[in-house]
Design a protein around this motif. Structure first.
Motif, PDB file in Angstrom:
ATOM      1  N   VAL A 102      -3.255  10.305  -1.579  1.00  0.00           N
ATOM      2  CA  VAL A 102      -3.932   9.371  -2.472  1.00  0.00           C
ATOM      3  C   VAL A 102      -3.391   7.973  -2.178  1.00  0.00           C
ATOM      4  O   VAL A 102      -2.185   7.746  -2.282  1.00  0.00           O
ATOM      5  CB  VAL A 102      -3.686   9.755  -3.951  1.00  0.00           C
ATOM      6  CG1 VAL A 102      -4.358   8.760  -4.870  1.00  0.00           C
ATOM      7  CG2 VAL A 102      -4.169  11.169  -4.225  1.00  0.00           C
ATOM      8  N   ILE A 103      -4.276   7.048  -1.783  1.00  0.00           N
ATOM      9  CA  ILE A 103      -3.874   5.686  -1.436  1.00  0.00           C
ATOM     10  C   ILE A 103      -3.967   4.808  -2.684  1.00  0.00           C
ATOM     11  O   ILE A 103      -4.975   4.823  -3.394  1.00  0.00           O
ATOM     12  CB  ILE A 103      -4.780   5.105  -0.329  1.00  0.00           C
ATOM     13  CG1 ILE A 103      -4.819   6.026   0.896  1.00  0.00           C
ATOM     14  CG2 ILE A 103      -4.352   3.691   0.038  1.00  0.00           C
ATOM     15  CD1 ILE A 103      -3.527   6.173   1.622  1.00  0.00           C
ATOM     16  N   ARG A 104      -2.937   4.019  -2.928  1.00  0.00           N
ATOM     17  CA  ARG A 104      -2.887   3.120  -4.080  1.00  0.00           C
ATOM     18  C   ARG A 104      -2.297   1.773  -3.668  1.00  0.00           C
ATOM     19  O   ARG A 104      -1.573   1.682  -2.686  1.00  0.00           O
ATOM     20  CB  ARG A 104      -2.008   3.693  -5.197  1.00  0.00           C
ATOM     21  CG  ARG A 104      -2.494   4.992  -5.758  1.00  0.00           C
ATOM     22  CD  ARG A 104      -3.628   4.768  -6.736  1.00  0.00           C
ATOM     23  NE  ARG A 104      -4.000   6.004  -7.374  1.00  0.00           N
ATOM     24  CZ  ARG A 104      -5.132   6.632  -7.151  1.00  0.00           C
ATOM     25  NH1 ARG A 104      -5.996   6.161  -6.306  1.00  0.00           N
ATOM     26  NH2 ARG A 104      -5.417   7.753  -7.771  1.00  0.00           N
ATOM     27  N   LEU A 105      -2.573   0.751  -4.474  1.00  0.00           N
ATOM     28  CA  LEU A 105      -1.952  -0.556  -4.326  1.00  0.00           C
ATOM     29  C   LEU A 105      -0.913  -0.711  -5.417  1.00  0.00           C
ATOM     30  O   LEU A 105      -1.087  -0.228  -6.530  1.00  0.00           O
ATOM     31  CB  LEU A 105      -2.987  -1.676  -4.479  1.00  0.00           C
ATOM     32  CG  LEU A 105      -4.070  -1.743  -3.427  1.00  0.00           C
ATOM     33  CD1 LEU A 105      -5.063  -2.849  -3.776  1.00  0.00           C
ATOM     34  CD2 LEU A 105      -3.481  -1.989  -2.058  1.00  0.00           C
ATOM     35  N   SER A 106       0.172  -1.406  -5.094  1.00  0.00           N
ATOM     36  CA  SER A 106       1.154  -1.733  -6.120  1.00  0.00           C
ATOM     37  C   SER A 106       1.753  -3.089  -5.783  1.00  0.00           C
ATOM     38  O   SER A 106       1.701  -3.533  -4.629  1.00  0.00           O
ATOM     39  CB  SER A 106       2.249  -0.663  -6.206  1.00  0.00           C
ATOM     40  OG  SER A 106       3.018  -0.651  -5.027  1.00  0.00           O
ATOM     41  N   PHE A 107       2.290  -3.745  -6.795  1.00  0.00           N
ATOM     42  CA  PHE A 107       2.935  -5.031  -6.552  1.00  0.00           C
ATOM     43  C   PHE A 107       4.315  -4.804  -5.972  1.00  0.00           C
ATOM     44  O   PHE A 107       5.090  -4.002  -6.490  1.00  0.00           O
ATOM     45  CB  PHE A 107       3.042  -5.843  -7.847  1.00  0.00           C
ATOM     46  CG  PHE A 107       1.743  -6.471  -8.241  1.00  0.00           C
ATOM     47  CD1 PHE A 107       1.271  -7.582  -7.577  1.00  0.00           C
ATOM     48  CD2 PHE A 107       0.991  -5.937  -9.266  1.00  0.00           C
ATOM     49  CE1 PHE A 107       0.072  -8.158  -7.930  1.00  0.00           C
ATOM     50  CE2 PHE A 107      -0.215  -6.504  -9.629  1.00  0.00           C
ATOM     51  CZ  PHE A 107      -0.683  -7.619  -8.952  1.00  0.00           C
ATOM     52  N   ALA A 108       4.620  -5.530  -4.885  1.00  0.00           N
ATOM     53  CA  ALA A 108       5.954  -5.477  -4.302  1.00  0.00           C
ATOM     54  C   ALA A 108       6.936  -6.188  -5.225  1.00  0.00           C
ATOM     55  O   ALA A 108       8.063  -5.771  -5.398  1.00  0.00           O
ATOM     56  CB  ALA A 108       5.950  -6.117  -2.911  1.00  0.00           C
ATOM     57  N   ASP A 109       6.502  -7.277  -5.819  1.00  0.00           N
ATOM     58  CA  ASP A 109       7.243  -8.046  -6.814  1.00  0.00           C
ATOM     59  C   ASP A 109       6.259  -8.355  -7.933  1.00  0.00           C
ATOM     60  O   ASP A 109       5.052  -8.211  -7.747  1.00  0.00           O
ATOM     61  CB  ASP A 109       7.756  -9.356  -6.210  1.00  0.00           C
ATOM     62  CG  ASP A 109       8.869  -9.124  -5.195  1.00  0.00           C
ATOM     63  OD1 ASP A 109       9.752  -8.296  -5.462  1.00  0.00           O
ATOM     64  OD2 ASP A 109       8.846  -9.785  -4.147  1.00  0.00           O
ATOM     65  N   ILE A 130       0.863  -1.170   0.000  1.00  0.00           N
ATOM     66  CA  ILE A 130       0.000   0.000   0.000  1.00  0.00           C
ATOM     67  C   ILE A 130       0.904   1.226   0.000  1.00  0.00           C
ATOM     68  O   ILE A 130       1.804   1.331   0.835  1.00  0.00           O
ATOM     69  CB  ILE A 130      -0.916   0.016   1.240  1.00  0.00           C
ATOM     70  CG1 ILE A 130      -1.744  -1.265   1.302  1.00  0.00           C
ATOM     71  CG2 ILE A 130      -1.808   1.243   1.230  1.00  0.00           C
ATOM     72  CD1 ILE A 130      -2.461  -1.452   2.621  1.00  0.00           C
ATOM     73  N   VAL A 131       0.666   2.106  -0.937  1.00  0.00           N
ATOM     74  CA  VAL A 131       1.453   3.329  -1.020  1.00  0.00           C
ATOM     75  C   VAL A 131       0.519   4.525  -0.956  1.00  0.00           C
ATOM     76  O   VAL A 131      -0.666   4.429  -1.270  1.00  0.00           O
ATOM     77  CB  VAL A 131       2.313   3.376  -2.312  1.00  0.00           C
ATOM     78  CG1 VAL A 131       3.312   2.243  -2.333  1.00  0.00           C
ATOM     79  CG2 VAL A 131       1.461   3.368  -3.554  1.00  0.00           C
ATOM     80  N   PHE A 179       4.940   7.477  -0.195  1.00  0.00           N
ATOM     81  CA  PHE A 179       5.159   6.799   1.075  1.00  0.00           C
ATOM     82  C   PHE A 179       4.692   5.356   0.951  1.00  0.00           C
ATOM     83  O   PHE A 179       3.629   5.096   0.398  1.00  0.00           O
ATOM     84  CB  PHE A 179       4.377   7.495   2.187  1.00  0.00           C
ATOM     85  CG  PHE A 179       4.704   8.963   2.285  1.00  0.00           C
ATOM     86  CD1 PHE A 179       5.768   9.388   3.054  1.00  0.00           C
ATOM     87  CD2 PHE A 179       3.972   9.894   1.583  1.00  0.00           C
ATOM     88  CE1 PHE A 179       6.087  10.731   3.125  1.00  0.00           C
ATOM     89  CE2 PHE A 179       4.280  11.242   1.640  1.00  0.00           C
ATOM     90  CZ  PHE A 179       5.340  11.663   2.423  1.00  0.00           C
ATOM     91  N   VAL A 180       5.484   4.415   1.471  1.00  0.00           N
ATOM     92  CA  VAL A 180       5.124   2.996   1.463  1.00  0.00           C
ATOM     93  C   VAL A 180       4.769   2.618   2.895  1.00  0.00           C
ATOM     94  O   VAL A 180       5.545   2.828   3.826  1.00  0.00           O
ATOM     95  CB  VAL A 180       6.287   2.119   0.952  1.00  0.00           C
ATOM     96  CG1 VAL A 180       5.896   0.648   0.978  1.00  0.00           C
ATOM     97  CG2 VAL A 180       6.699   2.542  -0.453  1.00  0.00           C
ATOM     98  N   PHE A 181       3.559   2.067   3.068  1.00  0.00           N
ATOM     99  CA  PHE A 181       3.107   1.644   4.395  1.00  0.00           C
ATOM    100  C   PHE A 181       3.817   0.365   4.809  1.00  0.00           C
ATOM    101  O   PHE A 181       4.116  -0.492   3.970  1.00  0.00           O
ATOM    102  CB  PHE A 181       1.596   1.380   4.378  1.00  0.00           C
ATOM    103  CG  PHE A 181       0.755   2.612   4.297  1.00  0.00           C
ATOM    104  CD1 PHE A 181       0.200   3.167   5.435  1.00  0.00           C
ATOM    105  CD2 PHE A 181       0.511   3.217   3.077  1.00  0.00           C
ATOM    106  CE1 PHE A 181      -0.591   4.309   5.360  1.00  0.00           C
ATOM    107  CE2 PHE A 181      -0.272   4.358   2.989  1.00  0.00           C
ATOM    108  CZ  PHE A 181      -0.820   4.898   4.131  1.00  0.00           C
ATOM    109  N   ASN A 182       4.057   0.210   6.100  1.00  0.00           N
ATOM    110  CA  ASN A 182       4.584  -1.034   6.649  1.00  0.00           C
ATOM    111  C   ASN A 182       3.389  -1.958   6.861  1.00  0.00           C
ATOM    112  O   ASN A 182       2.689  -1.869   7.867  1.00  0.00           O
ATOM    113  CB  ASN A 182       5.326  -0.762   7.956  1.00  0.00           C
ATOM    114  CG  ASN A 182       5.938  -2.011   8.524  1.00  0.00           C
ATOM    115  OD1 ASN A 182       5.391  -3.113   8.414  1.00  0.00           O
ATOM    116  ND2 ASN A 182       7.078  -1.855   9.164  1.00  0.00           N
TER     117      ASN A 182
END
Length: 81
Positions: A63-70, A16-17, A29-32
């Motif tokens: 703005v909250i977004r999803l992204s692939f870590a890999d 989640i970024v 920002f990347v959430f833990n």
């Protein structure tokens, strides 16, 4: 994104970024995710994340977004639980 949970994000090796939408800032920002799950549980809905101000410039909301870590696994179907 309203039916996504923290656990579903983690299970898909996503992250989640949050992005500041303010011209001239644009901090990312990347959430833990592990820390979030420890605090609120894996069933916490992303839609329930409260609006947040940018810690760099103070403008809100981020703005909250999803992204692939890999890269996603080959058998990933792209659907939330």
């Amino acid at each position: 994104m309203s039916d996504w949970t923290l656990g579903a994000v983690k299970a898909r090796n996503m992250e989640i970024v949050a992005l500041c939408d303010q011209e001239g800032c644009r901090h990312l920002f990347v959430f833990n995710l592990d820390q979030l799950i420890e605090g609120v549980g894996p069933d916490y809905l992303l839609a329930d994340i409260p609006p947040m101000a940018c810690p760099q410039c103070g403008v809100s909301p981020l703005v909250i977004r999803l992204s692939f870590a890999d890269p996603p696994p080959e058998d990933w179907e792209g659907e939330a639980d």
